[in-house]
Design a protein around this motif. Structure first.
Motif, PDB file in Angstrom:
ATOM      1  N   GLN A  67       1.074  -1.203  -0.138  1.00 42.23           N
ATOM      2  CA  GLN A  67      -0.052   0.002   0.203  1.00 42.23           C
ATOM      3  C   GLN A  67       0.768   1.197   0.083  1.00 42.23           C
ATOM      4  O   GLN A  67       0.635   2.084  -0.665  1.00 42.23           O
ATOM      5  CB  GLN A  67      -0.848   0.021   1.099  1.00 42.23           C
ATOM      6  N   ASN A  68       1.973   1.284   0.787  1.00 38.08           N
ATOM      7  CA  ASN A  68       2.786   2.535   0.603  1.00 38.08           C
ATOM      8  C   ASN A  68       3.566   2.726  -0.414  1.00 38.08           C
ATOM      9  O   ASN A  68       3.806   3.928  -1.137  1.00 38.08           O
ATOM     10  CB  ASN A  68       3.888   2.407   2.052  1.00 38.08           C
ATOM     11  N   ALA A  69       3.830   1.628  -1.204  1.00 39.11           N
ATOM     12  CA  ALA A  69       4.614   1.450  -2.392  1.00 39.11           C
ATOM     13  C   ALA A  69       3.469   2.115  -3.508  1.00 39.11           C
ATOM     14  O   ALA A  69       4.035   3.087  -4.357  1.00 39.11           O
ATOM     15  CB  ALA A  69       5.053   0.231  -2.888  1.00 39.11           C
ATOM     16  N   ILE A  70       2.441   1.912  -3.508  1.00 39.91           N
ATOM     17  CA  ILE A  70       1.134   2.582  -4.624  1.00 39.91           C
ATOM     18  C   ILE A  70       1.230   3.873  -3.985  1.00 39.91           C
ATOM     19  O   ILE A  70       1.025   4.935  -4.887  1.00 39.91           O
ATOM     20  CB  ILE A  70       0.030   1.816  -4.383  1.00 39.91           C
ATOM     21  N   LYS A  71       1.144   4.324  -2.910  1.00 37.11           N
ATOM     22  CA  LYS A  71       0.922   5.675  -2.454  1.00 37.11           C
ATOM     23  C   LYS A  71       2.213   6.523  -3.260  1.00 37.11           C
ATOM     24  O   LYS A  71       2.093   7.673  -3.492  1.00 37.11           O
ATOM     25  CB  LYS A  71       1.448   5.950  -0.885  1.00 37.11           C
ATOM     26  N   ARG A  72       3.372   5.902  -3.160  1.00 36.62           N
ATOM     27  CA  ARG A  72       4.565   6.544  -3.619  1.00 36.62           C
ATOM     28  C   ARG A  72       4.543   6.458  -5.088  1.00 36.62           C
ATOM     29  O   ARG A  72       5.739   7.068  -5.821  1.00 36.62           O
ATOM     30  CB  ARG A  72       5.821   5.924  -3.215  1.00 36.62           C
ATOM     31  N   GLY A  73       3.687   5.800  -5.687  1.00 34.27           N
ATOM     32  CA  GLY A  73       3.691   5.854  -7.400  1.00 34.27           C
ATOM     33  C   GLY A  73       4.579   4.920  -8.022  1.00 34.27           C
ATOM     34  O   GLY A  73       4.619   4.935  -9.121  1.00 34.27           O
ATOM     35  N   TYR A  74       4.868   3.679  -7.022  1.00 33.77           N
ATOM     36  CA  TYR A  74       5.757   2.646  -7.691  1.00 33.77           C
ATOM     37  C   TYR A  74       4.726   1.759  -8.427  1.00 33.77           C
ATOM     38  O   TYR A  74       3.527   1.644  -8.100  1.00 33.77           O
ATOM     39  CB  TYR A  74       6.215   1.869  -6.677  1.00 33.77           C
ATOM     40  N   LYS A  75       5.016   1.291  -9.676  1.00 35.23           N
ATOM     41  CA  LYS A  75       4.131   0.252 -10.306  1.00 35.23           C
ATOM     42  C   LYS A  75       4.874  -1.004 -10.042  1.00 35.23           C
ATOM     43  O   LYS A  75       3.992  -2.125 -10.302  1.00 35.23           O
ATOM     44  CB  LYS A  75       4.452   0.561 -11.846  1.00 35.23           C
ATOM     45  N   GLY A  76       5.881  -1.127  -9.446  1.00 37.91           N
ATOM     46  CA  GLY A  76       6.489  -2.510  -9.136  1.00 37.91           C
ATOM     47  C   GLY A  76       7.387  -2.369  -7.923  1.00 37.91           C
ATOM     48  O   GLY A  76       7.912  -1.373  -7.838  1.00 37.91           O
ATOM     49  N   LEU A  91       0.026  -4.417  -7.826  1.00 36.87           N
ATOM     50  CA  LEU A  91       1.333  -4.013  -7.785  1.00 36.87           C
ATOM     51  C   LEU A  91       2.261  -4.983  -8.447  1.00 36.87           C
ATOM     52  O   LEU A  91       2.139  -6.251  -7.568  1.00 36.87           O
ATOM     53  CB  LEU A  91       1.798  -3.439  -6.595  1.00 36.87           C
ATOM     54  N   ALA A  92       3.165  -4.815  -9.273  1.00 33.68           N
ATOM     55  CA  ALA A  92       3.872  -5.883  -9.785  1.00 33.68           C
ATOM     56  C   ALA A  92       4.997  -6.505  -8.602  1.00 33.68           C
ATOM     57  O   ALA A  92       5.667  -5.427  -8.110  1.00 33.68           O
ATOM     58  CB  ALA A  92       4.455  -5.720 -10.944  1.00 33.68           C
ATOM     59  N   VAL A  93       5.490  -7.400  -8.141  1.00 35.24           N
ATOM     60  CA  VAL A  93       6.312  -7.812  -7.247  1.00 35.24           C
ATOM     61  C   VAL A  93       7.248  -8.889  -7.775  1.00 35.24           C
ATOM     62  O   VAL A  93       6.813  -9.723  -8.478  1.00 35.24           O
ATOM     63  CB  VAL A  93       5.538  -8.599  -6.049  1.00 35.24           C
ATOM     64  N   ALA A  94       8.414  -8.828  -7.437  1.00 33.48           N
ATOM     65  CA  ALA A  94       9.410  -9.633  -7.771  1.00 33.48           C
ATOM     66  C   ALA A  94      10.176 -10.180  -6.588  1.00 33.48           C
ATOM     67  O   ALA A  94      10.394  -9.382  -5.796  1.00 33.48           O
ATOM     68  CB  ALA A  94      10.634  -8.706  -8.487  1.00 33.48           C
TER      69      ALA A  94
END
Length: 497
Positions: free
Chosen positions: A199-208, A232-235
């Motif tokens: 959720q915090n990654a999406i807040k920061r505008g990350y796509k993955g 959100l893409a996750v590796a």
């Protein structure tokens, strides 16, 4: 019931070593607890601390003088031990946190931070204490193992936010996507649960994102599940956290046991990870090491740079306040000059939701098709990366017949260079791009003034010899003169027709 107890005293000779204790686990247990405690945690003697810090700075930061007040800010110095468990068949994970007292839980339905969920296997187990830092005259370690036959309810994750990532990737099209390559959860020394990280990654505008917990993959599955739910893409990945340096290994294929990594075999470990299909990045290579940040400096003496895919040229939240990042950039360029292919990487080394300062950077990956774990790995393998303080860029070289971009291999010759740039609309801090430069050992340097929030540059250039060419942007972030953008190179080869 208590099934094992021991006390161990270690001295400074044990620094950078793995100390193992073995214990037997009986049949029929529902869950197991391993309570670890060590003391003392800190060295408070100012003379001892000052001596250790000075020795550290002389080795890891010889490029400047430090006042006593700067040295004193690091007091008291801390001991640090990380704990790993093996159940006789498999590695269960690692607890890489800094509390001296911890209780580790293993069960089929729930295991504590850093450890996978698994049935409690009867047989001989091994607890490994990795001595990352010892700054006192000794450390006393106490270990108590208890087994339980009754079932127990364990806590579940709660998080209220519901944000969804929106990706603009298309099949058959190359797009540039913002991906964080270095982040942590509570499974190691982070403060975010798997859902909180997503959720915090999406807040920061990350796509993955690439999950790189220290020496454990226990949260990979949970992060992947939350990523799938919120688009959100996750590796999957891991950060090999050793006494001699850290490397992020992304792809989830490597079988290398981080406990076995040493300077003598680091080249072979990197080769093994690459041959399994993973990408390997040297993390924060010039960050100050022991005793201020044990293991963070690259002390490996790597000689086989051909198998590394990438290099953290920038790390942590504000790359431009760090002299260590300046040293890293210089080494990266020197390796490029020697003919090695190393993609430029930024690693936020993200641990907490609100971590960082007002100039954090991003890594952009050139994704060919749909953004997923495989296309993330492929982009880095191909060198399609750039790192930036809020500016987006596209680089194209055309010889009249073919077009090339970041990471591509070009023949020697004349090209029409086109650079398009614009300020990312969601970048929340002050960042000004004043100039873009073409640099490298294949051509003359070119410098172009930039103004406004976007623009386009066109120039005829001659790539005269084998080597590389890259783009560098300078300007201001939060009023400070700074690097604003760095691209990975294009590579120039003499191609015989």
């Amino acid at each position: 019931m208590q099934i094992f107890h021991t006390k161990v005293r270690v001295t400074p000779d044990a620094l950078r070593s793995h100390i193992q204790v073995k214990f037997s686990v009986p049949e029929g247990l529902e869950y197991l607890t391993v309570a670890t405690f060590y003391s003392p945690k800190y060295e408070y003697d100012e003379k001892k601390c000052a001596k250790l810090v000075r020795e550290c700075l002389e080795k890891y930061a010889p490029y400047r003088e430090f006042s006593y007040e700067e040295i004193r800010r690091n007091f008291p110095l801390a001991n640090h031990i990380a704990w790993s468990l093996h159940d006789g068949e498999k590695q269960l994970g690692t607890e890489h946190r800094h509390k001296p007292d911890q209780t580790h839980v293993i069960s089929e339905k729930y295991s504590s931070n850093g450890f996978i969920e698994t049935k409690v296997r009867a047989g001989e187990w091994t607890l490994t204490a990795s001595i990352n830092s010892i700054v006192t005259d000794f450390i006393d370690i106490d270990v108590t193992v208890e087994g339980f036959t009754e079932k127990r309810d364990f806590p579940t994750e709660k998080y209220d936010s519901e944000l969804y990532a929106v990706n603009d990737c298309e099949k058959g099209k190359l797009t540039w996507q913002r991906v964080e390559m270095h982040c942590h959860t509570v499974a190691s020394d982070g403060d975010m649960t798997p859902k909180e990280l997503v959720q915090n990654a999406i807040k920061r505008g990350y796509k993955g994102i690439c999950l790189t917990d220290h020496n454990t993959v226990s949260d990979v599955k949970a992060v992947e599940e939350w990523g799938k739910k919120y688009n959100l893409a996750v590796a999957r990945g891991i950060e090999w956290t050793t006494f001699w340096g850290h490397l992020t290994v992304i792809g989830g294929n490597s079988k290398v046991n981080w406990l076995d990594i040493r300077p003598e075999n680091i080249n072979a470990c990197i080769v093994q990870a690459r041959q399994s299909g993973d990408i390997v990045t040297l993390a924060h290579p010039k960050r100050i090491g022991w005793p201020l940040c044990a293991g963070c400096y690259n002390d490996f003496g790597i000689t086989n740079w051909d198998y590394l895919t990438s290099y953290e040229v920038w790390s942590h939240y504000d790359p431009n306040v760090s002299l260590a990042d300046l040293q890293a950039k210089r080494e990266w360029i020197s390796l490029l000059d020697k003919g090695y292919r190393l993609a430029a990487m930024y690693g936020y080394d993200w641990h907490s939701p609100d971590e960082g300062g007002p100039s954090y950077a991003y890594t952009y990956l050139g994704i060919d098709g749909i953004l997923d774990k495989d296309s993330i790995v492929k982009a880095v393998e191909c060198g399609r990366t750039y790192i930036t303080m809020g500016w987006e860029i596209n680089v194209e070289l055309c010889d009249g017949e073919n077009s090339y971009g970041i990471g591509d291999i070009l023949p020697i010759g004349r090209y029409r260079l086109k650079i398009s740039y614009n300020k990312a609309s969601d970048y929340p801090f002050d960042s000004k791009l004043e100039s873009l430069s073409v640099k490298g050992n294949s051509c003359e340097e070119y410098h172009f003034a930039c103004a406004g929030g976007k623009g386009e540059i066109k120039e005829e250039i001659y790539l005269a010899k084998e080597g590389y060419m890259r783009i560098e942007g300078t300007g201001f972030t939060e009023g400070k003169y700074a690097d604003v953008l760095l691209t990975s190179p294009v590579y120039v080869k003499e191609i015989k027709k």
